[in-house]
Design a protein around this motif. Structure first.
Motif, PDB file in Angstrom:
ATOM      1  N   VAL A   1       0.832  -1.207   0.000  1.00  0.00           N
ATOM      2  CA  VAL A   1       0.000   0.000   0.000  1.00  0.00           C
ATOM      3  C   VAL A   1       0.863   1.253   0.000  1.00  0.00           C
ATOM      4  N   ASP A   2       0.452   2.217  -0.810  1.00  0.00           N
ATOM      5  CA  ASP A   2       1.066   3.531  -0.890  1.00  0.00           C
ATOM      6  C   ASP A   2       0.154   4.512  -0.149  1.00  0.00           C
ATOM      7  N   LEU A   3       0.613   5.742   0.027  1.00  0.00           N
ATOM      8  CA  LEU A   3      -0.166   6.690   0.823  1.00  0.00           C
ATOM      9  C   LEU A   3      -0.275   8.037   0.126  1.00  0.00           C
ATOM     10  N   TYR A   4      -1.523   8.517  -0.010  1.00  0.00           N
ATOM     11  CA  TYR A   4      -1.772   9.873  -0.524  1.00  0.00           C
ATOM     12  C   TYR A   4      -2.167  10.756   0.655  1.00  0.00           C
ATOM     13  N   VAL A   5      -1.557  11.953   0.729  1.00  0.00           N
ATOM     14  CA  VAL A   5      -1.845  12.903   1.807  1.00  0.00           C
ATOM     15  C   VAL A   5      -2.328  14.211   1.197  1.00  0.00           C
ATOM     16  N   ALA A   6      -3.523  14.633   1.596  1.00  0.00           N
ATOM     17  CA  ALA A   6      -4.103  15.894   1.119  1.00  0.00           C
ATOM     18  C   ALA A   6      -3.711  17.019   2.060  1.00  0.00           C
ATOM     19  N   ASN A   7      -3.070  18.047   1.498  1.00  0.00           N
ATOM     20  CA  ASN A   7      -2.555  19.160   2.290  1.00  0.00           C
ATOM     21  C   ASN A   7      -3.296  20.457   1.989  1.00  0.00           C
ATOM     22  N   ASP A   8      -3.516  21.239   3.023  1.00  0.00           N
ATOM     23  CA  ASP A   8      -4.134  22.546   2.864  1.00  0.00           C
ATOM     24  C   ASP A   8      -3.084  23.550   2.384  1.00  0.00           C
ATOM     25  N   PHE A   9      -3.484  24.512   1.589  1.00  0.00           N
ATOM     26  CA  PHE A   9      -2.606  25.598   1.146  1.00  0.00           C
ATOM     27  C   PHE A   9      -1.339  25.113   0.446  1.00  0.00           C
ATOM     28  N   GLY A  10      -1.477  24.212  -0.524  1.00  0.00           N
ATOM     29  CA  GLY A  10      -0.282  23.826  -1.270  1.00  0.00           C
ATOM     30  C   GLY A  10      -0.303  22.410  -1.787  1.00  0.00           C
TER      31      GLY A  10
ATOM     32  N   SER B   1      -3.545  22.752  -4.226  1.00  0.00           N
ATOM     33  CA  SER B   1      -4.760  23.499  -3.936  1.00  0.00           C
ATOM     34  C   SER B   1      -5.009  23.515  -2.433  1.00  0.00           C
ATOM     35  N   THR B   2      -6.273  23.360  -2.043  1.00  0.00           N
ATOM     36  CA  THR B   2      -6.662  23.393  -0.632  1.00  0.00           C
ATOM     37  C   THR B   2      -7.192  22.021  -0.250  1.00  0.00           C
ATOM     38  N   GLY B   3      -6.312  21.042  -0.191  1.00  0.00           N
ATOM     39  CA  GLY B   3      -6.728  19.654  -0.006  1.00  0.00           C
ATOM     40  C   GLY B   3      -7.447  19.407   1.310  1.00  0.00           C
TER      41      GLY B   3
ATOM     42  N   ASN C   1     -11.384  19.639  -2.710  1.00  0.00           N
ATOM     43  CA  ASN C   1     -10.826  20.972  -2.505  1.00  0.00           C
ATOM     44  C   ASN C   1     -11.952  21.995  -2.401  1.00  0.00           C
ATOM     45  N   MET C   2     -11.626  23.179  -1.972  1.00  0.00           N
ATOM     46  CA  MET C   2     -12.619  24.238  -1.856  1.00  0.00           C
ATOM     47  C   MET C   2     -12.885  24.893  -3.215  1.00  0.00           C
ATOM     48  N   PHE C   3     -14.155  25.062  -3.544  1.00  0.00           N
ATOM     49  CA  PHE C   3     -14.540  25.869  -4.699  1.00  0.00           C
ATOM     50  C   PHE C   3     -15.107  27.179  -4.178  1.00  0.00           C
ATOM     51  N   SER C   4     -14.612  28.285  -4.713  1.00  0.00           N
ATOM     52  CA  SER C   4     -15.100  29.592  -4.289  1.00  0.00           C
ATOM     53  C   SER C   4     -15.380  30.451  -5.514  1.00  0.00           C
ATOM     54  N   ALA C   5     -16.648  30.757  -5.744  1.00  0.00           N
ATOM     55  CA  ALA C   5     -17.009  31.626  -6.863  1.00  0.00           C
ATOM     56  C   ALA C   5     -16.411  33.015  -6.669  1.00  0.00           C
TER      57      ALA C   5
END
Length: 267
Positions: A119-128, A153-155, A175-179
């Motif tokens: 198993v591999d690992l994906y990590v979602a990071n905020d601000f980058g 992005s903003t994971g 991620n965040m969507f902001s109009a």
């Protein structure tokens, strides 16, 4: 396993009923945001990966020392190896998991994306940029940029699923969507007035929305968010694949919304 902002605690099921638990271990943490469990070394025991968003859970203000799209001053994420008999050791540095492990992480998910049996690992990071750690016999290498999986992005979340049924696991990052963010960052004046050293396109990407990564032979990922129609699910905190209508294909659910602050006028 129970995670609070300051503490990771492990409770033993004392009688097998699931109704009686006893705390047997606790690990102090900086600011725990999520947990992910898997047997990364193939010994038959579940190991733990802990995301720490900040260094100190008492700190409520996010401080970015580098730039808004490249946050690197978060808490240190941790990999704990299960040694058996409910004993765990910190193997973060020994396995290579300390690389880019302070990127203000909010979520992590294990999956064998390259079909090599571990198993591999994906990590979602905020601000980058996000991280993808490839597992090679219990040692990890951060390969997200070279395989097209960094998604700066903003994971908020990460979920895996074989969306095209080719035997390879694909990934969707919430991620965040902001109009409003999209409208502001596309104005010519925004780029003109931007502080020197910042990149308007990188900042605009933070408001773009979700990212769908389609696995290409376990070696690369291709971004197919727009084609799949999954970019805009509003201010998204989590996504999940599942065959909700029993059609044989994976559907996607997205959880979204805002957190209401203590000040009425604070939007």
């Amino acid at each position: 396993m129970v995670a609070t902002r300051k503490l990771l605690a492990i409770h033993e099921n004392t009688d097998g009923t699931g109704l009686n638990y006893k705390r047997i271990l606790k690990f102090p943490q900086g600011d725990t945001s999520s947990l992910a469990a898997a047997d990364y070394d193939g010994d038959g025991l579940l190991d733990l990966y802990v995301c720490n968003y900040l260094n100190d859970s008492e700190t409520e203000t996010v401080s970015l020392s580098d730039s808004i799209y490249n946050g690197i001053d978060g808490g240190m994420n941790r990999l704990y190896r299960n040694e058996g008999k409910l004993s765990f050791t910190d193997q973060t540095e020994a396995t290579g998991m300390q690389v880019e492990a302070t990127r203000m992480s909010l979520a992590a998910s294990w999956e064998d994306f390259d079909n090599d049996g571990d198993v591999d690992l994906y990590v979602a990071n905020d601000f980058g940029p996000n991280c993808l750690y490839r597992n090679d016999k219990g040692k990890f290498t951060q390969i997200a940029p070279e395989v097209g999986a960094d998604d700066p992005s903003t994971g908020m979340s990460i979920t895996w699923g074989d969306i095209n049924r080719d035997g390879l696991m694909d990934a969707c990052i919430g991620n965040m969507f902001s109009a409003a963010g999209t409208r502001v960052t596309t104005q010519p004046k925004f780029e003109q007035d931007l502080t020197e050293g910042l990149d308007a396109e990188r900042i605009a990407y933070l408001a773009r929305g979700n990212t769908l990564l389609v696995n290409q032979g376990g070696k690369l990922f291709q971004e197919r968010s727009a084609q799949a129609g999954v970019i805009n699910t509003q201010w998204t905190w989590g996504t999940l694949f599942g065959d909700l209508d029993n059609s044989g294909g994976l559907d996607m659910m997205a959880m979204n919304g805002f957190i209401t602050g203590p000040v009425v006028d604070d939007l």
